[in-house]
Design a protein around this motif. Structure first.
Motif, PDB file in Angstrom:
ATOM      1  N   ALA A   1       0.915  -1.051   0.150  1.00  0.00           N
ATOM      2  CA  ALA A   1      -0.067   0.005   0.065  1.00  0.00           C
ATOM      3  C   ALA A   1       0.986   1.107   0.156  1.00  0.00           C
ATOM      4  O   ALA A   1       0.544   2.013  -0.649  1.00  0.00           O
ATOM      5  N   ALA A   2       1.981   1.320   0.908  1.00  0.00           N
ATOM      6  CA  ALA A   2       2.712   2.430   0.792  1.00  0.00           C
ATOM      7  C   ALA A   2       3.256   2.865  -0.393  1.00  0.00           C
ATOM      8  O   ALA A   2       3.581   3.998  -0.749  1.00  0.00           O
TER       9      ALA A   2
ATOM     10  N   LYS B   1       2.017   2.043  -3.194  1.00  0.00           N
ATOM     11  CA  LYS B   1       1.072   2.858  -4.445  1.00  0.00           C
ATOM     12  C   LYS B   1       0.723   4.027  -4.023  1.00  0.00           C
ATOM     13  O   LYS B   1       0.252   4.861  -4.892  1.00  0.00           O
ATOM     14  N   VAL B   2       0.384   4.427  -2.616  1.00  0.00           N
ATOM     15  CA  VAL B   2      -0.026   5.778  -2.230  1.00  0.00           C
ATOM     16  C   VAL B   2       1.151   6.769  -2.596  1.00  0.00           C
ATOM     17  O   VAL B   2       0.845   8.086  -2.240  1.00  0.00           O
ATOM     18  N   THR B   3       2.228   6.570  -2.486  1.00  0.00           N
ATOM     19  CA  THR B   3       3.378   7.392  -2.709  1.00  0.00           C
ATOM     20  C   THR B   3       3.862   7.657  -4.134  1.00  0.00           C
ATOM     21  O   THR B   3       4.824   8.192  -4.541  1.00  0.00           O
ATOM     22  N   GLY B   4       3.202   6.732  -5.132  1.00  0.00           N
ATOM     23  CA  GLY B   4       3.705   6.774  -6.393  1.00  0.00           C
ATOM     24  C   GLY B   4       4.891   5.956  -6.915  1.00  0.00           C
ATOM     25  O   GLY B   4       5.466   6.054  -7.668  1.00  0.00           O
ATOM     26  N   ARG B   5       5.400   5.367  -5.690  1.00  0.00           N
ATOM     27  CA  ARG B   5       6.665   4.447  -6.017  1.00  0.00           C
ATOM     28  C   ARG B   5       6.305   3.182  -6.563  1.00  0.00           C
ATOM     29  O   ARG B   5       7.291   2.719  -7.303  1.00  0.00           O
ATOM     30  N   ALA B   6       5.263   2.656  -6.440  1.00  0.00           N
ATOM     31  CA  ALA B   6       4.926   1.363  -7.232  1.00  0.00           C
ATOM     32  C   ALA B   6       5.073   1.708  -8.756  1.00  0.00           C
ATOM     33  O   ALA B   6       4.501   2.460  -9.569  1.00  0.00           O
TER      34      ALA B   6
ATOM     35  N   PHE C   1       4.745   0.480 -12.488  1.00  0.00           N
ATOM     36  CA  PHE C   1       4.064  -0.210 -13.499  1.00  0.00           C
ATOM     37  C   PHE C   1       4.829  -0.510 -14.777  1.00  0.00           C
ATOM     38  O   PHE C   1       5.720   0.394 -14.866  1.00  0.00           O
TER      39      PHE C   1
END
Lengths: 729, 231
Positions: free
Chosen positions: A26-27, A29-34, A36
């Motif tokens: 989750a962290a 995804k919410v910080t834009g680090r994930a 894709f």
């Protein structure tokens, strides 16, 4: 030989599984680090764009790519197919060229410089009239309109119909729906020549894709690694590598540099699959005692160049005599693909509507009528609970549609109410679903415990947003008595032990048992290491709160770190298999919906949705609630807004962008209550996501009728259709 | 239909044949596109930000500008057509890929950023307009080890599934709560209505927004999660 007892812990003993916990990524995804596939940036990478002819059928007279190739920044401009002279359908067949540029803008410049001369066909093969013309070319070698299935006896069904107390004949239809994955289809092929490649693919089948990419790269499967750490939605449309994958490989092979080919939004609408449409003409009969005695169905599936999806009726409900004939209609359009319970939402909308019509036709409470005609006690129980939650017992119009606004004491406390005004009516509708989801073999999981106490759980499986990454870690943490983030989950990489393709809600039923088996093996292997130190036999230990205890003598214990240090220099590594006894199909869902309908404007406002869902043992209660919400929101969007519109004369889509193809947004969302059915106490896990998206559209349509008497038999339930139906009521 | 995005447009001469068949040619569009192309082709020779007399006040070539991104001043060179989204995703070092390209025309909000604290669609914003201005992206709001209260609440309430829309929702939620700390739940939905999600995460997004609101209004900017907050 390791031989642990293959089982999940009993529910009261669980400290992580069956609780609500955030997902482990989750962290990011919410910080834009994930990261894709869209986000991959590699040295020397070029961006690819596809050139499409905007017509379902055309003759190509000339394709001149010289100006495109001369465009600054363009490094490759090639026909998609040598000497292609014809477009046969609006889909990947309409792709005529691929352009690669050093930036997305350069590639787009190249696309603009492409010179094509083409002539649209006289017959675009879109409408049923067009495909049925005497000289219409065949889209499918078996014909453009063909019978594709029949079940039941038509004479017996007609006799039963004739003898029924009440008969209803009606035709229901649903449009083609797009998956509309927010991350478009595509991949980044990291290939610089040589005998190895890595492909970052937005895919639902990490383990299944290396072979396809390898073929197009001229490599062996073992030389291609497919990576998908995050993906922006799949919903059934992202199993194969598609033309885009093949062209990306070809370009990378030619250029010997990485190629980024993610479809643009328009191409995504035109060539990445869809949920097929259907038209279902039904005649049904019921007796006054509440039995459905007959159902005759003639169904047409609209799946473009593919066959369309529809389970053979009758869907879900018991019918004494049924006959169904199914036709496939081929159009020169992108073929349908699997989409979240393929065929089921279509079947459900028609059947739930017809069941409702029969119930009101005999003057019986549609809730009681459903229960009478459903065989499964789980549905009976769930429907009663959903009815109670939505306020059916307080509702004044249970056997006929309403004709005046509700009083506040006619709905439960806290229930959202229709907007004020004389023209709003409130109604309630129901629907049910059932799904397999037990999974299948093939998945494996490696658990590795290092002497410093770090633990890794690895499986190639992808996470579509369902939370699979989280349970690949938490299942192991649960068995070893560790915390939420203590086990590092490694997924989304074909170099890891195989996962399964995520379709049919099989991921959990296939992968979670392999993870659990690996966890049990790891635990037992560690217990063997503990035996000389703590004295108890394997099987006599308790792992909890970061410590290991001898179960009968808790004073004898080690911290997790101390226990792992006993491994010496080498890590402990085990490989778990999918054990069938840990999963079982059979997810049940029942939903109830409260809507408000404005009888003057035809506007529908969904006020409240209740979805109760069973799935055996829950791995993460929060993620399951997200899935239930997701299914219901998808169904609401399908019911009220979504439809692909094709211009049959021009053979082009009028809804190939997110302006014209409308989906539900924040202001369309009602109060939502995703309920986990804890009365399902099975000691097994099951997939459940697809079950949740099935009943909602029918339930909403039924609620509209219950509110005001408007029986809308075609999706989406637009205001004009509501007003038209009100005239007939 | 936007002819600049459409490589294939009708050739009127095709109609003169008198047949019912329509003939389409790409030549006209190539000519139209040519002028655009010329801009990028000559960019390097024209130099920064100059306008050609025959273009009137039009901006051509590369423009140099300085803007602040997540607190750091950055000098960049962009073409007139370069969007802020493209600048962030393709021209920054390291690239800022938190803002997503989804619809590329201002429908979905996945590319949302804050420009001088106002929420904006970066796909609809030209980079050349941002000289001297300040951009905050999702990466600038917090890190996994030091989450913004909105980000922490999104984690706690499982307000992301696939996660592709999530950066946009986080940015819009931050904008909403910074500007309207007392927004009620209907107003929060209004303020987030420019963002779309396909997984159906909305109910958890609303819960996260309201959870974060409690934390922020309690002055708990340094506390992770939304427990213990008071209005």
């Amino acid at each position: 030989m390791l031989d642990p007892t293959i089982r999940w812990k009993d529910r009261p003993d669980l400290s992580l599984l069956n609780t609500e916990h955030p997902r482990v990524d989750a962290a990011d995804k919410v910080t834009g680090r994930a990261r894709f596939s869209h986000d991959m940036r590699l040295p020397g990478m070029v961006y690819a764009r596809l050139v499409m002819i905007p017509a379902s059928r055309a003759t190509i007279e000339k394709l001149d790519l010289s100006q495109a190739l001369a465009t600054p920044g363009v490094v490759l401009a090639e026909p998609a197919e040598e000497d292609k002279t014809e477009v046969r359908y609006l889909g990947d067949d309409a792709v005529v060229a691929i352009i690669c540029g050093v930036s997305p803008e350069a590639a787009q410049d190249g696309v603009r410089a492409v010179q094509i001369e083409w002539t649209p066909a006289d017959n675009m093969l879109i409408s049923e009239e067009q495909i049925s013309e005497a000289d219409a070319p065949k889209i499918n070698r078996r014909g453009n309109l063909r019978e594709s299935g029949e079940k039941g006896d038509v004479d017996d069904t007609n006799k039963a119909l004739a003898a029924a107390d009440v008969r209803v004949s009606a035709t229901y239809s649903v449009p083609v729906q797009h998956h509309l994955c927010l991350e478009t289809h595509g991949c980044v092929v990291d290939y610089n020549g040589g005998d190895e490649a890595t492909v970052y693919a937005s895919t639902q089948a990490v383990s299944g894709n290396p072979g396809s990419f390898a073929r197009h790269l001229g490599l062996k499967s073992s030389q291609v690694r497919v990576v998908c750490q995050n993906m922006g939605g799949g919903f059934g449309a992202k199993f194969g590598i598609g033309l885009e994958g093949a062209l990306a490989c070809r370009a990378a092979r030619q250029l010997e540099r990485p190629v980024h080919l993610m479809l643009d939004r328009k191409a995504e609408f035109l060539m990445s699959g869809n949920r097929s449409g259907s038209r279902q003409a039904m005649s049904a009969g019921a007796n006054k005692d509440g039995r459905i005695v007959a159902l005759d169905v003639e169904a047409h599936k609209f799946g473009g160049t593919s066959g369309g999806a529809l389970p053979t009726p009758p869907y879900m409900y018991l019918v004494e005599e049924a006959h169904a004939k199914i036709f496939t209609v081929h159009q020169a359009l992108d073929g349908n693909r699997a989409m979240r319970a393929p065929g089921h939402p279509q079947a459900s909308f028609a059947m739930e509507s017809m069941v409702d019509e029969l119930a009101y036709g005999i003057g019986m409470d549609p809730l009681e009528f459903r229960i009478k005609n459903l065989s499964d006690a789980t549905h009976h129980r769930q429907l009663r609970r959903a009815a109670k939650e939505i306020g059916w017992d307080l509702h004044p119009n249970r056997t006929q549609p309403g004709n005046k606004p509700l009083q506040s004491n006619q709905r439960p406390e806290g229930s959202p109410a229709a907007p004020p005004g004389d023209h709003w009516r409130e109604g309630i509708g129901f629907g049910v679903a059932h799904w397999g989801g037990g999974g299948h073999g093939g998945a494996k999981c490696e658990v590795r415990i290092d002497p410093d106490g770090s633990v890794t759980s690895s499986c190639a499986v992808q996470d579509l947003g369902t939370g699979s990454r989280t349970y690949v870690g938490t299942i192991v943490a649960e068995e070893l008595g560790l915390g939420l983030n203590a086990v590092k989950a490694r997924i989304g990489d074909s170099a890891l032990p195989p996962g399964v393709a995520s379709g049919g809600s099989v991921t959990t039923g296939s992968v979670a048992p392999a993870v659990q088996h690996a966890a049990l093996l790891a635990r037992e292997a560690l217990e063997k290491v503990l035996e000389p130190v703590l004295g108890a036999m394997p099987g006599d230990y308790t792992f909890a709160a970061g410590r290991v205890f001898v179960t009968d003598a808790p004073a004898k214990s080690l911290s997790w770190q101390e226990a792992c240090a006993l491994l010496g220099r080498d890590p402990l590594v085990v490989l778990g298999d999918r054990k069938g006894e840990l999963s079982e199909g059979g997810a049940h869902g029942s939903q109830a919906v409260r809507v408000a309908v404005n009888t003057r404007t035809g506007q529908i406002k969904v006020l409240d949705m209740v979805g109760i869902q069973s799935q055996g043992l829950v791995l993460n209660r929060l993620a399951v609630k997200s899935q239930i919400n997701g299914g219901m929101v998808g169904a609401l969007s399908y019911a009220l807004f979504e439809q692909r519109v094709i211009d049959a004369d021009f053979g082009n889509s009028l809804t190939a962008n997110m302006e014209d193809y409308k989906i539900a947004g924040t202001k369309d969302i009602p109060r939502m209550r995703p309920l986990i059915d804890d009365e399902d106490k099975r000691p097994t896990v099951s997939g459940m996501a697809e079950c949740t998206g099935v009943p909602g559209a029918g339930a909403i349509a039924n609620a509209v009728f219950n509110a005001c008497g408007a029986r809308v038999r075609h999706l989406p339930l637009t205001p004009d259709r509501v007003l038209e139906a009100l005239k007939d009521s | 239909m936007d002819k600049f995005k459409q490589p294939l447009v009708p050739n009127p001469s095709g109609e003169s044949s008198g047949h019912s068949r329509r003939t389409f040619l790409g030549g006209t569009s190539a000519a139209v596109a040519g002028s655009t192309l010329a801009n990028s082709a000559v960019a390097n020779t024209l130099g920064a930000g100059k306008t050609r007399p025959e273009d009137g006040p039009r901006l051509t070539g590369l423009s140099k500008l300085t803007l602040t991104v997540n607190g750091t001043k950055q000098s960049v060179e962009v073409e007139p057509r370069t969007t802020l989204l493209s600048l962030l995703r393709h021209r920054m070092d390291p690239p800022l890929t938190g803002a997503k390209e989804v619809c590329d025309r201002g429908n979905c909000g996945a590319c949302s950023v804050l420009i001088d604290d106002q929420p904006a669609y970066s796909c609809m914003t030209l980079a050349v307009d941002l000289a001297g201005r300040s951009v905050r992206t999702v990466e600038g709001l917090g890190t996994p080890d030091d989450l913004h209260p909105v980000q922490a609440a999104f984690c706690k309430h499982d307000a992301s599934m696939c996660g592709f829309c999530t950066p946009g929702f986080v940015v819009s939620t931050v904008a909403c709560l910074e500007q309207e700390p007392d927004a009620d739940s209907a107003r929060i939905r209004d303020r987030l209505s420019g963002n779309l999600c396909r997984c159906g995460t909305y109910p958890h997004v609303f819960a996260a927004a309201e959870g974060a609101q409690q934390v922020m209004n309690a002055g708990g900017l340094d506390s992770a999660g939304d427990q213990g907050g008071k209005r």
